[in-house]
Design a protein around this motif. Structure first.
Motif, PDB file in Angstrom:
ATOM      1  N   ILE A 279      -9.745  -6.266  -9.788  1.00 31.39           N
ATOM      2  CA  ILE A 279      -8.643  -7.049  -9.220  1.00 31.39           C
ATOM      3  C   ILE A 279      -8.221  -6.407  -7.901  1.00 31.39           C
ATOM      4  O   ILE A 279      -7.889  -5.221  -7.853  1.00 31.39           O
ATOM      5  N   SER A 280      -8.243  -7.200  -6.839  1.00 30.38           N
ATOM      6  CA  SER A 280      -7.979  -6.690  -5.489  1.00 30.38           C
ATOM      7  C   SER A 280      -6.761  -7.388  -4.889  1.00 30.38           C
ATOM      8  O   SER A 280      -6.886  -8.475  -4.318  1.00 30.38           O
ATOM      9  N   PRO A 281      -5.580  -6.787  -5.008  1.00 29.48           N
ATOM     10  CA  PRO A 281      -4.388  -7.362  -4.359  1.00 29.48           C
ATOM     11  C   PRO A 281      -4.423  -7.036  -2.861  1.00 29.48           C
ATOM     12  O   PRO A 281      -4.348  -5.873  -2.472  1.00 29.48           O
ATOM     13  N   ILE A 282      -4.551  -8.054  -2.032  1.00 23.48           N
ATOM     14  CA  ILE A 282      -4.756  -7.859  -0.595  1.00 23.48           C
ATOM     15  C   ILE A 282      -3.503  -8.247   0.181  1.00 23.48           C
ATOM     16  O   ILE A 282      -2.910  -9.299  -0.059  1.00 23.48           O
ATOM     17  N   ILE A 283      -3.119  -7.376   1.095  1.00 25.72           N
ATOM     18  CA  ILE A 283      -2.008  -7.652   2.007  1.00 25.72           C
ATOM     19  C   ILE A 283      -2.591  -7.976   3.375  1.00 25.72           C
ATOM     20  O   ILE A 283      -3.396  -7.206   3.912  1.00 25.72           O
ATOM     21  N   ALA A 284      -2.190  -9.105   3.924  1.00 32.22           N
ATOM     22  CA  ALA A 284      -2.713  -9.539   5.223  1.00 32.22           C
ATOM     23  C   ALA A 284      -1.612 -10.278   5.975  1.00 32.22           C
ATOM     24  O   ALA A 284      -0.722 -10.876   5.362  1.00 32.22           O
ATOM     25  N   PRO A 285      -1.648 -10.244   7.298  1.00 36.05           N
ATOM     26  CA  PRO A 285      -0.622 -10.948   8.084  1.00 36.05           C
ATOM     27  C   PRO A 285      -0.758 -12.461   7.985  1.00 36.05           C
ATOM     28  O   PRO A 285      -1.830 -12.988   7.666  1.00 36.05           O
ATOM     29  N   ILE A 286       0.331 -13.142   8.265  1.00 32.28           N
ATOM     30  CA  ILE A 286       0.333 -14.608   8.241  1.00 32.28           C
ATOM     31  C   ILE A 286      -0.659 -15.135   9.280  1.00 32.28           C
ATOM     32  O   ILE A 286      -0.746 -14.624  10.395  1.00 32.28           O
ATOM     33  N   GLY A 287      -1.390 -16.155   8.894  1.00 37.25           N
ATOM     34  CA  GLY A 287      -2.399 -16.735   9.784  1.00 37.25           C
ATOM     35  C   GLY A 287      -3.810 -16.372   9.377  1.00 37.25           C
ATOM     36  O   GLY A 287      -4.770 -17.034   9.764  1.00 37.25           O
ATOM     37  N   ILE A 288      -3.939 -15.314   8.577  1.00 37.28           N
ATOM     38  CA  ILE A 288      -5.257 -14.909   8.088  1.00 37.28           C
ATOM     39  C   ILE A 288      -5.725 -15.896   7.024  1.00 37.28           C
ATOM     40  O   ILE A 288      -4.982 -16.248   6.106  1.00 37.28           O
ATOM     41  N   SER A 289      -6.947 -16.345   7.133  1.00 35.67           N
ATOM     42  CA  SER A 289      -7.543 -17.232   6.138  1.00 35.67           C
ATOM     43  C   SER A 289      -9.045 -16.949   6.115  1.00 35.67           C
ATOM     44  O   SER A 289      -9.789 -17.476   6.941  1.00 35.67           O
ATOM     45  N   TYR A 290      -9.446 -16.098   5.184  1.00 35.63           N
ATOM     46  CA  TYR A 290     -10.842 -15.659   5.154  1.00 35.63           C
ATOM     47  C   TYR A 290     -11.342 -15.561   3.719  1.00 35.63           C
ATOM     48  O   TYR A 290     -10.587 -15.203   2.810  1.00 35.63           O
TER      49      TYR A 290
END
Length: 360
Positions: A279-290
């Motif tokens: 399980i990989s909880p990922i934090i990313a800035p708004i606008g990221i979609s990958y």
């Protein structure tokens, strides 16, 4: 009598300071690292960080160019300078000190800001590297000696600017992550380029040429490193990655609170038609979609590659949880470690989680 007591106290204080002053840089480093983890980090500071970084770049280029010009000017050229330029020339040592001090505190700030991100991403080589260089910026006598060498100055500035760029890029250009390493190379070239020699057309010193050459070689070699060893994209990371048996929100879901498991217990689970999930909880800035990719390894040997659904950046540093599951692992009866590495689909490394297998 009071005067004698005060004098005695000062003598003892000076003696104590002389005896233990060598510990001060280490205490400062420890406090700096601890406090860096306590700082509030959010993506709203990105623009300020970017403006500050590039303003400092302009300052450094201007200062170094002016200092090189003054240092290499003839007496006749100096006499032809304007009044304000002559005034600056008389204070060239002060300008050199200001440039050194500004670089010291700028690099120190960037390093302390980025150390926690290296920790969260488990980039242990970069983490130790930053700790060592942060010590250089805190220990003034050592800094003064090392700052004389152009290779050291160039390397420090390159690292600091690359880290600031690495944090800011995904926030400012969330749709252009495919070109991150291209632009990182461009920024690196701008940092190491000998601008002072270009602007004032002076002959570069051998040390400057060699420093630029060796760092350029390092930059080229960096392009051929495996994705998980390249300079990390700091603004996307995993937090509290872990393993579980079966996927979340299922009846047999069982989270693993530790990063180690008994071999027989693991084998019994897998033989009972139960999957092991990462399980990989990922934090990313708004606008990221990958899209995300999980790569599974057994004892560092590649096993499988699983494509996962697209993640998106969330507000308030919320974590977007994604996971993949496997049941069959080669040589699992003798294996010592299972690792799941997380990448963006374009190959940018995000982080990893490892499960250590204990024998009875």
């Amino acid at each position: 009598m009071q005067y004698k007591n005060d004098s005695k106290f000062l003598i003892q204080a000076k003696s104590l300071y002389s005896k233990y002053s060598f510990l001060l840089p280490w205490v400062s480093l420890l406090w700096g690292v601890i406090s860096s983890f306590l700082l509030t980090r959010d993506y709203t500071k990105t623009i300020r960080l970017s403006v500050f970084t590039f303003a400092f770049l302009f300052f450094i280029v201007t200062m170094s160019t002016w200092y090189s010009f003054i240092k290499n000017s003839t007496h006749e050229k100096i006499n032809n300078l304007k009044k304000i330029q002559k005034s600056l020339h008389k204070r060239k040592d002060l300008l050199e000190f200001l440039g050194s001090t500004a670089t010291q505190y700028f690099v120190q700030y960037i390093f302390m800001f980025c150390i926690p991100f290296m920790y969260f991403k488990q980039e242990w080589i970069w983490f130790i590297f930053l700790i060592v260089f942060a010590l250089f910026t805190i220990w003034d006598p050592l800094w003064t000696k090392l700052f004389r060498y152009s290779f050291f100055r160039l390397l420090l500035r390159l690292l600091a600017f690359c880290m600031a760029f690495s944090f800011s890029y995904a926030v400012l250009f969330p749709k252009n992550l495919d070109t991150f390493y291209i632009w990182l190379a461009v920024v690196s070239f701008v940092i190491v380029f000998p601008w002072s020699g270009t602007f004032i057309q002076k002959k570069l010193k051998r040390s400057e040429i060699l420093s630029t050459f060796f760092i350029s070689i390092l930059m080229i070699a960096h392009l051929f490193l495996p994705n998980d060893l390249k300079f990390p994209l700091l603004s996307i990371w995993m937090e509290n990655a872990h393993f579980s048996f079966e996927k979340p929100r299922t009846a047999r879901f069982q989270i693993m609170s530790e990063d180690q498991v008994n071999r027989n217990f693991l084998l019994n689970k897998l033989n009972s038609d139960i999957y092991l999930c990462s399980i990989s909880p990922i934090i990313a800035p708004i606008g990221i979609s990958y899209e995300i990719v999980h790569e599974w390894y057994v004892d560092d040997q590649f096993v499988d590659k699983i494509s996962l659904p697209t993640i998106v950046g969330l507000k308030n540093n919320d974590r977007y949880k994604t996971f993949s599951c496997k049941k069959f692992f080669p040589n699992i009866k003798e294996a010592k470690k299972i690792t799941c590495k997380t990448f963006l689909k374009n190959g940018i490394y995000v982080g990893q989680a490892s499960l250590f297998i204990k024998s009875d």
